[in-house]
Design a protein around this motif. Sequence first.
Motif, PDB file in Angstrom:
ATOM      1  N   GLU A 101     -33.308   5.283   5.870  1.00 25.44           N
ATOM      2  CA  GLU A 101     -32.961   6.071   7.050  1.00 25.44           C
ATOM      3  C   GLU A 101     -31.561   6.641   6.962  1.00 25.44           C
ATOM      4  N   LYS A 102     -30.570   5.758   6.750  1.00 23.76           N
ATOM      5  CA  LYS A 102     -29.188   6.222   6.715  1.00 23.76           C
ATOM      6  C   LYS A 102     -28.372   5.266   5.874  1.00 23.76           C
ATOM      7  N   ASN A 103     -27.208   5.753   5.476  1.00 18.61           N
ATOM      8  CA  ASN A 103     -26.295   4.941   4.685  1.00 18.61           C
ATOM      9  C   ASN A 103     -24.936   4.998   5.365  1.00 18.61           C
ATOM     10  N   ALA A 104     -24.704   4.066   6.295  1.00 18.23           N
ATOM     11  CA  ALA A 104     -23.433   4.027   7.023  1.00 18.23           C
ATOM     12  C   ALA A 104     -22.331   3.598   6.061  1.00 18.23           C
ATOM     13  N   PRO A 109     -27.448   0.699   2.632  1.00 22.06           N
ATOM     14  CA  PRO A 109     -28.354   1.694   3.217  1.00 22.06           C
ATOM     15  C   PRO A 109     -29.403   1.020   4.110  1.00 22.06           C
TER      16      PRO A 109
END
Length: 156
Positions: A101-104, A109
């Motif tokens: 979904e996302k890699n803050a 990830p």
Amino acid sequence: GDSRSESPFESLHQHLRESVEHVQKFTVSSVENVQRSADEAKENIGQLTLNTVEHSQSFVEKLSAGVEDIIPTTPNSSAAAPRTFTSLCPWCGEDAAHLVEKNAWGRKPERRCGGCNGFTCACDRWKRCSNAAKVHEFWDHALCDACDQVQKSHAE
């Protein structure tokens, strides 16, 4: 006059006794300070090691993601295919596809389980384990449930 005046030997003896007491107190205080410093170092070395491992893993994952974004995984396509991983979900217990979904920044990830929509991330033992770990709003589990149980059993 006082017939019982303090002799030079008694004065010296008193001074030596006070000096020995001072050295004893200083030694106890020094030992306590060294022990406190050692305890703090023990506490911090684990976190420093964990931070280094997580940073290295994050770097490798970002590097891998960058390569996959540059080199399309679908033939004759200008866009890379979505990154998915099949792993055991810690939320629903199913072996399901997890979509990245996302890699803050500073975190692993995040993935979302295709079975239950729970947020997950890779287990920190990713070289030997393909399961997923739970992700919460402000923190991630380091290990999947199976690896966590193994680690706890070794600690006992």
